[in-house]
Write a protein that holds these residues in place. Sequence first.
Motif, short mmCIF file in Angstrom:
data_model
loop_
_atom_site.label_atom_id
_atom_site.label_comp_id
_atom_site.label_asym_id
_atom_site.label_seq_id
_atom_site.Cartn_x
_atom_site.Cartn_y
_atom_site.Cartn_z
N ARG A 1 39.80 15.50 -8.04
CA ARG A 1 39.49 17.09 -7.71
C ARG A 1 40.90 17.85 -7.83
O ARG A 1 40.72 18.68 -8.58
CB ARG A 1 38.48 17.09 -6.58
N ALA A 2 41.80 17.42 -7.00
CA ALA A 2 42.94 18.30 -7.05
C ALA A 2 43.58 18.20 -8.28
O ALA A 2 44.07 19.29 -8.75
CB ALA A 2 43.96 17.67 -5.96
N ALA A 3 43.68 17.12 -9.18
CA ALA A 3 43.94 17.07 -10.46
C ALA A 3 43.41 18.07 -11.54
O ALA A 3 43.80 18.72 -12.04
CB ALA A 3 44.10 15.91 -10.93
N LYS B 1 47.46 3.13 -19.93
CA LYS B 1 46.21 3.52 -19.47
C LYS B 1 46.27 3.90 -18.00
O LYS B 1 45.41 4.38 -17.37
CB LYS B 1 45.21 2.31 -19.61
N ARG B 2 47.56 3.91 -17.26
CA ARG B 2 47.62 4.05 -15.67
C ARG B 2 47.93 5.60 -15.82
O ARG B 2 48.71 6.09 -16.28
CB ARG B 2 48.76 3.28 -15.12
N SER B 3 47.24 6.14 -14.70
CA SER B 3 47.49 7.44 -14.27
C SER B 3 48.52 7.13 -13.02
O SER B 3 48.19 6.47 -12.33
CB SER B 3 46.25 8.25 -13.84
N LEU B 4 49.47 8.25 -13.17
CA LEU B 4 50.39 8.22 -11.92
C LEU B 4 50.67 9.56 -11.33
O LEU B 4 50.52 10.60 -12.26
CB LEU B 4 51.79 7.52 -12.42
N ILE B 5 51.00 9.61 -10.10
CA ILE B 5 51.20 10.93 -9.58
C ILE B 5 52.75 10.86 -8.93
O ILE B 5 52.95 9.76 -8.27
CB ILE B 5 50.20 11.25 -8.45
N ALA C 1 56.75 7.32 -8.20
CA ALA C 1 55.52 7.65 -8.60
C ALA C 1 54.48 6.61 -8.01
O ALA C 1 54.83 5.45 -7.76
CB ALA C 1 55.36 7.72 -9.98
N ALA C 2 53.28 7.07 -7.91
CA ALA C 2 52.31 5.99 -7.36
C ALA C 2 50.74 6.06 -8.20
O ALA C 2 50.74 7.23 -8.83
CB ALA C 2 51.88 6.59 -5.91
N THR C 3 50.46 4.93 -8.02
CA THR C 3 49.00 5.13 -8.91
C THR C 3 48.05 5.74 -8.28
O THR C 3 48.34 6.06 -7.01
CB THR C 3 48.50 3.47 -9.31
N ILE C 4 46.87 6.12 -8.83
CA ILE C 4 45.78 6.41 -8.00
C ILE C 4 45.34 5.78 -6.69
O ILE C 4 45.50 6.41 -5.75
CB ILE C 4 44.63 6.65 -8.88
N SER C 5 45.28 4.67 -6.79
CA SER C 5 45.12 3.65 -5.73
C SER C 5 46.26 3.63 -4.77
O SER C 5 45.56 3.71 -3.20
CB SER C 5 44.94 2.12 -5.98
N GLU C 6 47.49 3.61 -5.06
CA GLU C 6 48.25 3.85 -4.05
C GLU C 6 48.40 5.08 -3.71
O GLU C 6 48.66 5.42 -2.50
CB GLU C 6 49.99 3.58 -4.73
N SER C 7 48.04 6.22 -4.27
CA SER C 7 48.12 7.78 -3.71
C SER C 7 46.95 7.74 -2.66
O SER C 7 47.10 8.23 -1.55
CB SER C 7 47.71 8.58 -4.77
N VAL C 8 45.84 7.29 -2.84
CA VAL C 8 44.78 7.08 -2.05
C VAL C 8 45.38 6.41 -0.57
O VAL C 8 44.90 6.82 0.60
CB VAL C 8 43.47 6.29 -2.52
#
Length: 58
Positions: A24-26, A38-42, A5-12
Amino acid sequence: MTKLAATISESVEMSGLSRSAIYRAARDGKLTLRKNGKRSLILISELQDFLKSLPAAA
């Protein structure tokens, strides 16, 4: 070991998409954000599938 998994920043950084595009995709149900505190992961596999689903450049 490979990251799952990756954080939002890593995903960007990995995808080249903007933070807004990822959120937006989420919101549109195309990506699922998973929370760890508190971390959002993808999931990286889900991010890859999302990118593959985008239309090809003409």
